[in-house]
Design a protein around this motif. Structure first.
Motif, PDB file in Angstrom:
ATOM      1  N   LEU A 104      32.364   3.436 -14.597  1.00 54.68           N
ATOM      2  CA  LEU A 104      31.530   2.318 -14.165  1.00 54.68           C
ATOM      3  C   LEU A 104      30.054   2.611 -14.402  1.00 54.68           C
ATOM      4  CD1 LEU A 104      33.128   1.322 -10.745  1.00 54.68           C
ATOM      5  CD2 LEU A 104      33.560   0.350 -13.004  1.00 54.68           C
ATOM      6  N   PRO A 105      29.275   1.584 -14.629  1.00 53.74           N
ATOM      7  CA  PRO A 105      27.825   1.798 -14.736  1.00 53.74           C
ATOM      8  C   PRO A 105      27.260   2.198 -13.373  1.00 53.74           C
ATOM      9  CG  PRO A 105      28.349  -0.547 -14.799  1.00 53.74           C
ATOM     10  CD  PRO A 105      29.656   0.194 -14.804  1.00 53.74           C
ATOM     11  N   GLY A 106      26.145   2.841 -13.395  1.00 52.84           N
ATOM     12  CA  GLY A 106      25.488   3.246 -12.154  1.00 52.84           C
ATOM     13  C   GLY A 106      25.738   4.701 -11.835  1.00 52.84           C
ATOM     14  N   GLY A 107      25.284   5.111 -10.686  1.00 49.70           N
ATOM     15  CA  GLY A 107      25.336   6.520 -10.321  1.00 49.70           C
ATOM     16  C   GLY A 107      26.428   6.906  -9.352  1.00 49.70           C
ATOM     17  N   GLY A 108      27.431   6.042  -9.155  1.00 50.43           N
ATOM     18  CA  GLY A 108      28.489   6.343  -8.196  1.00 50.43           C
ATOM     19  C   GLY A 108      29.213   7.644  -8.473  1.00 50.43           C
ATOM     20  N   TYR A 109      29.507   7.907  -9.735  1.00 53.17           N
ATOM     21  CA  TYR A 109      30.227   9.135 -10.092  1.00 53.17           C
ATOM     22  C   TYR A 109      29.408  10.365  -9.711  1.00 53.17           C
ATOM     23  CZ  TYR A 109      33.029  12.472 -12.717  1.00 53.17           C
ATOM     24  OH  TYR A 109      33.822  13.531 -13.063  1.00 53.17           O
ATOM     25  N   GLY A 110      28.148  10.347 -10.027  1.00 54.64           N
ATOM     26  CA  GLY A 110      27.276  11.470  -9.677  1.00 54.64           C
ATOM     27  C   GLY A 110      27.115  11.634  -8.176  1.00 54.64           C
ATOM     28  N   ARG A 111      26.999  10.509  -7.467  1.00 54.83           N
ATOM     29  CA  ARG A 111      26.815  10.577  -6.012  1.00 54.83           C
ATOM     30  C   ARG A 111      28.045  11.127  -5.293  1.00 54.83           C
ATOM     31  NH1 ARG A 111      24.443   5.447  -6.736  1.00 54.83           N
ATOM     32  NH2 ARG A 111      26.245   4.424  -5.815  1.00 54.83           N
ATOM     33  N   THR A 112      29.212  11.035  -5.914  1.00 50.18           N
ATOM     34  CA  THR A 112      30.432  11.494  -5.240  1.00 50.18           C
ATOM     35  C   THR A 112      30.879  12.886  -5.688  1.00 50.18           C
ATOM     36  OG1 THR A 112      31.825  10.367  -6.874  1.00 50.18           O
ATOM     37  CG2 THR A 112      31.265   9.128  -4.865  1.00 50.18           C
ATOM     38  N   ALA A 113      30.067  13.581  -6.461  1.00 47.24           N
ATOM     39  CA  ALA A 113      30.458  14.904  -6.985  1.00 47.24           C
ATOM     40  C   ALA A 113      30.808  15.886  -5.869  1.00 47.24           C
ATOM     41  CB  ALA A 113      29.349  15.470  -7.867  1.00 47.24           C
ATOM     42  N   THR A 114      30.004  15.950  -4.831  1.00 44.87           N
ATOM     43  CA  THR A 114      30.274  16.876  -3.731  1.00 44.87           C
ATOM     44  C   THR A 114      31.562  16.506  -3.015  1.00 44.87           C
ATOM     45  OG1 THR A 114      27.916  17.300  -3.462  1.00 44.87           O
ATOM     46  CG2 THR A 114      29.336  17.827  -1.590  1.00 44.87           C
ATOM     47  N   ASP A 115      31.766  15.216  -2.793  1.00 47.44           N
ATOM     48  CA  ASP A 115      33.002  14.770  -2.144  1.00 47.44           C
ATOM     49  C   ASP A 115      34.219  15.070  -3.018  1.00 47.44           C
ATOM     50  OD1 ASP A 115      31.610  13.935   0.059  1.00 47.44           O
ATOM     51  OD2 ASP A 115      31.844  11.793  -0.329  1.00 47.44           O
ATOM     52  N   ARG A 116      34.093  14.883  -4.334  1.00 47.79           N
ATOM     53  CA  ARG A 116      35.226  15.203  -5.220  1.00 47.79           C
ATOM     54  C   ARG A 116      35.624  16.672  -5.096  1.00 47.79           C
ATOM     55  NH1 ARG A 116      32.377  12.279  -8.843  1.00 47.79           N
ATOM     56  NH2 ARG A 116      31.850  14.099 -10.079  1.00 47.79           N
ATOM     57  N   ARG A 117      34.635  17.550  -5.091  1.00 44.85           N
ATOM     58  CA  ARG A 117      34.948  18.986  -4.953  1.00 44.85           C
ATOM     59  C   ARG A 117      35.612  19.270  -3.607  1.00 44.85           C
ATOM     60  NH1 ARG A 117      30.060  19.272  -7.727  1.00 44.85           N
ATOM     61  NH2 ARG A 117      28.864  19.575  -5.818  1.00 44.85           N
ATOM     62  N   ALA A 118      35.108  18.665  -2.549  1.00 44.99           N
ATOM     63  CA  ALA A 118      35.688  18.871  -1.215  1.00 44.99           C
ATOM     64  C   ALA A 118      37.115  18.335  -1.161  1.00 44.99           C
ATOM     65  CB  ALA A 118      34.818  18.196  -0.153  1.00 44.99           C
ATOM     66  N   LEU A 119      37.341  17.184  -1.768  1.00 46.83           N
ATOM     67  CA  LEU A 119      38.677  16.594  -1.774  1.00 46.83           C
ATOM     68  C   LEU A 119      39.645  17.409  -2.621  1.00 46.83           C
ATOM     69  CD1 LEU A 119      37.585  12.870  -2.039  1.00 46.83           C
ATOM     70  CD2 LEU A 119      38.873  13.878  -0.130  1.00 46.83           C
ATOM     71  N   GLU A 120      39.196  17.911  -3.756  1.00 43.98           N
ATOM     72  CA  GLU A 120      40.060  18.758  -4.588  1.00 43.98           C
ATOM     73  C   GLU A 120      40.512  19.985  -3.809  1.00 43.98           C
ATOM     74  OE1 GLU A 120      37.456  19.316  -7.911  1.00 43.98           O
ATOM     75  OE2 GLU A 120      38.076  17.442  -8.869  1.00 43.98           O
ATOM     76  N   SER A 121      39.592  20.587  -3.078  1.00 41.80           N
ATOM     77  CA  SER A 121      39.933  21.752  -2.253  1.00 41.80           C
ATOM     78  C   SER A 121      40.891  21.367  -1.134  1.00 41.80           C
ATOM     79  CB  SER A 121      38.651  22.357  -1.675  1.00 41.80           C
ATOM     80  OG  SER A 121      38.954  23.431  -0.829  1.00 41.80           O
ATOM     81  N   ALA A 122      40.624  20.242  -0.488  1.00 42.30           N
ATOM     82  CA  ALA A 122      41.495  19.785   0.602  1.00 42.30           C
ATOM     83  C   ALA A 122      42.899  19.488   0.091  1.00 42.30           C
ATOM     84  CB  ALA A 122      40.896  18.541   1.271  1.00 42.30           C
ATOM     85  N   VAL A 123      43.001  18.858  -1.075  1.00 44.79           N
ATOM     86  CA  VAL A 123      44.319  18.557  -1.647  1.00 44.79           C
ATOM     87  C   VAL A 123      45.081  19.854  -1.896  1.00 44.79           C
ATOM     88  CG1 VAL A 123      45.483  17.708  -3.742  1.00 44.79           C
ATOM     89  CG2 VAL A 123      43.754  16.297  -2.608  1.00 44.79           C
ATOM     90  N   ARG A 124      44.422  20.850  -2.467  1.00 41.64           N
ATOM     91  CA  ARG A 124      45.101  22.143  -2.695  1.00 41.64           C
ATOM     92  C   ARG A 124      45.590  22.735  -1.371  1.00 41.64           C
ATOM     93  NH1 ARG A 124      40.932  22.707  -6.339  1.00 41.64           N
ATOM     94  NH2 ARG A 124      39.693  23.966  -4.898  1.00 41.64           N
ATOM     95  N   THR A 125      44.749  22.716  -0.378  1.00 40.46           N
ATOM     96  CA  THR A 125      45.108  23.265   0.935  1.00 40.46           C
ATOM     97  C   THR A 125      46.257  22.493   1.562  1.00 40.46           C
ATOM     98  OG1 THR A 125      42.869  24.055   1.321  1.00 40.46           O
ATOM     99  CG2 THR A 125      44.251  23.723   3.274  1.00 40.46           C
ATOM    100  N   LEU A 126      46.152  21.184   1.560  1.00 38.06           N
ATOM    101  CA  LEU A 126      47.172  20.351   2.211  1.00 38.06           C
ATOM    102  C   LEU A 126      48.509  20.405   1.491  1.00 38.06           C
ATOM    103  CD1 LEU A 126      44.834  17.374   3.062  1.00 38.06           C
ATOM    104  CD2 LEU A 126      45.977  18.868   4.735  1.00 38.06           C
ATOM    105  N   ARG A 127      48.495  20.633   0.190  1.00 42.32           N
ATOM    106  CA  ARG A 127      49.750  20.738  -0.559  1.00 42.32           C
ATOM    107  C   ARG A 127      50.436  22.084  -0.360  1.00 42.32           C
ATOM    108  NH1 ARG A 127      48.022  18.037  -6.310  1.00 42.32           N
ATOM    109  NH2 ARG A 127      48.252  15.875  -5.650  1.00 42.32           N
ATOM    110  N   THR A 128      49.672  23.139  -0.095  1.00 46.24           N
ATOM    111  CA  THR A 128      50.248  24.474  -0.023  1.00 46.24           C
ATOM    112  C   THR A 128      50.451  24.997   1.394  1.00 46.24           C
ATOM    113  OG1 THR A 128      48.077  25.517  -0.263  1.00 46.24           O
ATOM    114  CG2 THR A 128      49.338  25.127  -2.278  1.00 46.24           C
ATOM    115  N   ALA A 129      49.584  24.609   2.310  1.00 45.18           N
ATOM    116  CA  ALA A 129      49.696  25.114   3.682  1.00 45.18           C
ATOM    117  C   ALA A 129      50.779  24.355   4.430  1.00 45.18           C
ATOM    118  CB  ALA A 129      48.360  24.983   4.400  1.00 45.18           C
ATOM    119  N   PRO A 130      51.593  25.061   5.198  1.00 40.30           N
ATOM    120  CA  PRO A 130      52.630  24.357   5.963  1.00 40.30           C
ATOM    121  C   PRO A 130      52.009  23.523   7.081  1.00 40.30           C
ATOM    122  CG  PRO A 130      52.570  26.668   6.571  1.00 40.30           C
ATOM    123  CD  PRO A 130      51.604  26.489   5.430  1.00 40.30           C
ATOM    124  N   SER A 131      52.665  22.431   7.397  1.00 41.39           N
ATOM    125  CA  SER A 131      52.208  21.620   8.520  1.00 41.39           C
ATOM    126  C   SER A 131      52.620  22.309   9.817  1.00 41.39           C
ATOM    127  CB  SER A 131      52.801  20.216   8.443  1.00 41.39           C
ATOM    128  OG  SER A 131      54.192  20.270   8.651  1.00 41.39           O
TER     129      SER A 131
END
Length: 136
Positions: A104-131
């Motif tokens: 998309l045009p605009g800066g949305g992708y850049g503004r969400t870079a930190t959140d993307r990294r945090a979410l990628e880490s959370a997904v790895r944790t949530l997929r591997t750690a037992p509930s």
């Protein structure tokens, strides 16, 4: 710049508006299982998302998704009680959304870079750690 508000952000996938209300309500209430989330909490979250989509801006929508990211990372990090499956689903939905912002045009992708990294880490944790129910 014209006074018209940009609506291009509304052209992304409908999964956030369809799937986030119930999962986010579960995360906000700390429900151990998404099926134990109150109907009132899910309805309130659905109405909030609906208002954002119908009357909000891209900036307000991204702030909402940043809130969701905070809830997800708190559950993944063990700093907040909640349904880990709901956290994983919310993380996947928001991460997919944020990745699509690159088109998309605009800066949305850049503004969400930190959140993307945090979410990628959370997904790895949530997929591997037992509930909590799997520990024993």
């Amino acid at each position: 710049m014209s006074g018209r508000r940009s609506l291009v952000w509304l052209g992304l996938t409908p999964e956030p508006e369809r799937e986030l209300p119930t999962t986010v309500a579960a995360l906000r209430t700390g429900a151990a299982d998404v099926t134990h989330t109150s109907a009132e909490a899910a309805t309130a979250e659905r109405l909030r998302v609906e208002r954002l989509i119908l009357h909000g801006t891209e900036q307000r929508w991204l702030r909402y998704l940043a809130e969701v990211t905070g809830l997800v990372t708190a559950v993944a990090g063990g700093n907040r009680p909640g349904d880990r499956r709901a956290a994983l689903r919310a993380a996947e939905v928001v991460l997919d959304h944020h990745r699509m912002l690159i088109g998309l045009p605009g800066g949305g992708y850049g503004r969400t870079a930190t959140d993307r990294r945090a979410l990628e880490s959370a997904v790895r944790t949530l997929r591997t750690a037992p509930s909590d129910g799997d520990r024993g």
